[in-house]
Design a protein around this motif. Structure first.
Motif, mmCIF file in Angstrom:
data_model
loop_
_atom_site.group_PDB
_atom_site.id
_atom_site.type_symbol
_atom_site.label_atom_id
_atom_site.label_comp_id
_atom_site.label_asym_id
_atom_site.label_seq_id
_atom_site.Cartn_x
_atom_site.Cartn_y
_atom_site.Cartn_z
ATOM 1 N N ASN A 87 0.870 -1.175 0.000
ATOM 2 C CA ASN A 87 0.000 0.000 0.000
ATOM 3 C C ASN A 87 0.902 1.219 0.000
ATOM 4 O OD1 ASN A 87 -2.452 -1.470 0.224
ATOM 5 N ND2 ASN A 87 -2.041 -1.754 2.396
ATOM 6 N N TYR A 88 0.611 2.178 -0.870
ATOM 7 C CA TYR A 88 1.443 3.370 -0.922
ATOM 8 C C TYR A 88 0.660 4.555 -1.452
ATOM 9 C CZ TYR A 88 2.116 2.122 -5.902
ATOM 10 O OH TYR A 88 1.935 1.806 -7.216
ATOM 11 N N CYS A 133 4.103 0.934 2.438
ATOM 12 C CA CYS A 133 4.132 -0.097 3.473
ATOM 13 C C CYS A 133 3.914 -1.451 2.794
ATOM 14 C CB CYS A 133 3.050 0.154 4.520
ATOM 15 S SG CYS A 133 3.064 -1.048 5.854
ATOM 16 N N VAL A 139 2.895 -5.154 3.416
ATOM 17 C CA VAL A 139 2.201 -5.956 4.427
ATOM 18 C C VAL A 139 3.080 -7.146 4.808
ATOM 19 C CG1 VAL A 139 0.149 -7.330 4.929
ATOM 20 C CG2 VAL A 139 -0.057 -5.242 3.572
ATOM 21 N N ASP A 145 6.147 -4.533 7.998
ATOM 22 C CA ASP A 145 6.035 -3.307 8.799
ATOM 23 C C ASP A 145 6.479 -3.638 10.223
ATOM 24 O OD1 ASP A 145 5.453 -0.735 9.610
ATOM 25 O OD2 ASP A 145 3.320 -1.137 9.874
ATOM 26 N N TYR A 181 2.568 1.578 10.391
ATOM 27 C CA TYR A 181 1.335 1.640 9.611
ATOM 28 C C TYR A 181 0.341 0.564 10.032
ATOM 29 C CZ TYR A 181 4.249 4.624 6.797
ATOM 30 O OH TYR A 181 5.079 5.628 6.383
ATOM 31 N N CYS A 211 -0.685 -2.511 7.510
ATOM 32 C CA CYS A 211 -0.452 -1.383 6.593
ATOM 33 C C CYS A 211 -1.717 -0.580 6.291
ATOM 34 C CB CYS A 211 0.195 -1.861 5.312
ATOM 35 S SG CYS A 211 1.857 -2.537 5.551
ATOM 36 N N ALA A 234 -1.512 3.283 5.529
ATOM 37 C CA ALA A 234 -0.986 3.759 4.264
ATOM 38 C C ALA A 234 -2.075 3.766 3.186
ATOM 39 C CB ALA A 234 0.199 2.900 3.812
#
Length: 158
Positions: free
Chosen positions: A120-121, A139, A141, A144, A149, A153, A156
């Motif tokens: 995820n960004y 981030c 998954v 992290d 996050y 995540c 994010a």
């Protein structure tokens, strides 16, 4: 000692006048437009964003590089991202008008461990070094480890 103090106060006054002149020049814009380099440099960008955020694919190289560096420097592992699939945009500036433009994206990364992990960004306009270019926050998954996050995540995502 008194002469040094007078000289110091005089130089402070000169610096204040120069800063006021720069601020006055930065504030002289007739129409709504993107923030000038002066405004960005002294954090006065305000709501003057133009929504110029690159597509999701543009950040993948940066994510790959930073992920590898973080894994090596902080976690002492040689884990790498080998490639991406299912890259897609999730949202674009989902909040109130006038907020910093962000493109939220997700992808599935092929990791050197042989497993696939969701990434995820988001890409932020003027979010790079000193606001000179776009920036990316990501981030992966399952990676992290600092839980910045958490959970999974979620922070994010929009």
């Amino acid at each position: 000692m008194v002469r040094q103090m007078v000289g110091f106060v005089s130089s402070l006054r000169t610096a204040a006048v120069a800063a006021a002149a720069v601020l006055a020049l930065a504030g002289q814009s007739g129409s709504a437009q993107a923030a000038s380099w002066i405004e960005k440099g002294i954090y006065l960008s305000g709501p003057n964003y133009d929504g110029d955020v690159p597509p999701c694919e543009a950040a993948l190289g940066e994510i790959t590089s930073r992920f590898e560096s973080t894994q090596a420097q902080f976690w002492n592992t040689s884990v790498q991202i080998l490639g991406y699939e299912k890259v897609r945009q999730v949202a674009f500036s989902p909040w109130a008008k006038g907020t910093v433009p962000r493109r939220f994206c997700t992808a599935v990364a092929d990791i050197s461990t042989g497993r696939k992990h969701v990434v995820n960004y988001y890409i932020t306009e003027d979010g790079g070094m000193i606001g000179a270019t776009w920036g990316v926050t990501y981030c992966v998954v399952g990676f992290d480890r600092s839980m910045a996050y958490s959970p999974a995540c979620k922070m994010a995502r929009p």
